[in-house]
Scaffold this active site. Sequence first.
Site, mmCIF file in Angstrom:
data_model
loop_
_atom_site.group_PDB
_atom_site.id
_atom_site.type_symbol
_atom_site.label_atom_id
_atom_site.label_comp_id
_atom_site.label_asym_id
_atom_site.label_seq_id
_atom_site.Cartn_x
_atom_site.Cartn_y
_atom_site.Cartn_z
ATOM 1 C CE LYS A 53 -37.827 53.755 -20.579
ATOM 2 N NZ LYS A 53 -37.107 53.247 -21.757
ATOM 3 C CD GLN A 97 -34.762 55.044 -23.972
ATOM 4 O OE1 GLN A 97 -34.879 54.363 -22.952
ATOM 5 N NE2 GLN A 97 -35.786 55.336 -24.730
ATOM 6 C CG ASP A 120 -35.651 47.614 -22.585
ATOM 7 O OD1 ASP A 120 -36.778 48.053 -22.303
ATOM 8 O OD2 ASP A 120 -34.684 48.327 -22.910
HETATM 9 N N1 GUN Z 1 -36.834 53.410 -27.013
HETATM 10 C C1 GUN Z 1 -38.178 53.542 -27.153
HETATM 11 N N2 GUN Z 1 -38.807 52.651 -26.350
HETATM 12 C C2 GUN Z 1 -37.850 51.959 -25.704
HETATM 13 C C3 GUN Z 1 -37.884 50.927 -24.738
HETATM 14 O O1 GUN Z 1 -38.940 50.432 -24.313
HETATM 15 N N3 GUN Z 1 -36.679 50.482 -24.303
HETATM 16 C C4 GUN Z 1 -35.517 50.984 -24.765
HETATM 17 N N4 GUN Z 1 -34.392 50.471 -24.288
HETATM 18 N N5 GUN Z 1 -35.447 51.951 -25.670
HETATM 19 C C5 GUN Z 1 -36.616 52.431 -26.127
#
Ligand code: GUN
Length: 283
Positions: A53, A97, A120
């Site tokens: 990311k 996350q 998100d």
């Molecule tokens: N863990 C797995 N996928 C995601 C996501 O799209 N966003 C976040 N914040 N955590 C995750």
Amino acid sequence: MTAQLIDGNALSARLRADVARRAQTLKDRGIVPGLAVLLVGDNPASQVYVRNKVKACQDSGLHSVLEKYEASMTEAQLLARVEALNRDPSIHGILVQLPLPPHIDAQKVIEAISPAKDVDGFHIASAGALMTGLPGFWPCTPYGCMKMLEAIGYDLKGKHAVVIGRSNIVGKPMALMLLQQDATVTICHSRTQDLKAQTLQADVIVAAVGRRNVLTADMVKPGAVVLDVGMNRNPEGKLCGDVDFAGVGEVASYITPVPGGVGPMTITMLLVNTLEAAERSAV
Ligand code: GUN
């Protein structure tokens, strides 16, 4: 293989080029779109995700900050960081996350993020906006799936879409997005009695369960469009989705590969949401 591939890498490259252009326009006005990514603990998969990311932000000209914390961080400490980032004008998007260590209430942390920075799309305000059709941030994975359908020019109006999986992150928001485009939507899950009877009716199938071979060729109507959100490993350790790709690829009209399908689109839509957050803050 008769189905056409929907190439998530190629579509991502096009969308990210547009993000980079829009980011430059903002920068010309003195605003650098910024994303803060918070990682608590040392979950190996999470480490890979956050690295990707942050790298994607850099590649598209977005500013990003990666904050890594020990698994022993308290909930109060994490909430304090989120609140500080809510007030930080150089940060337009905040991503915590998941999963978080068990002593931290993930929902409480998500609700602490300002909805204006919830890139998100997990905050209840974002979920409510999606449900009612109001402007807000859409969760990145189902949003990416919608972009893939748009890319092949697929008109969902009156079509039957079956979503396999009912998570808050993918299944439920996916169903709402498909409904918003006038599809007739069925959500299937672990307690669905006859999954095959449902999927055989579907013009579009989204598989988002997290288990290999949930969808096989005998379960798919010829010509259906199949989107595979799964991220699993086969017994040989190779990355694979929820769909039996080789088999379903002989029946479907379009299919997304794993890797190189929905995965890159998730990160791309995070960039889009972050840029959108920065643009909204600039008006
Ligand atoms: N863990 C797995 N996928 C995601 C996501 O799209 N966003 C976040 N914040 N955590 C995750």
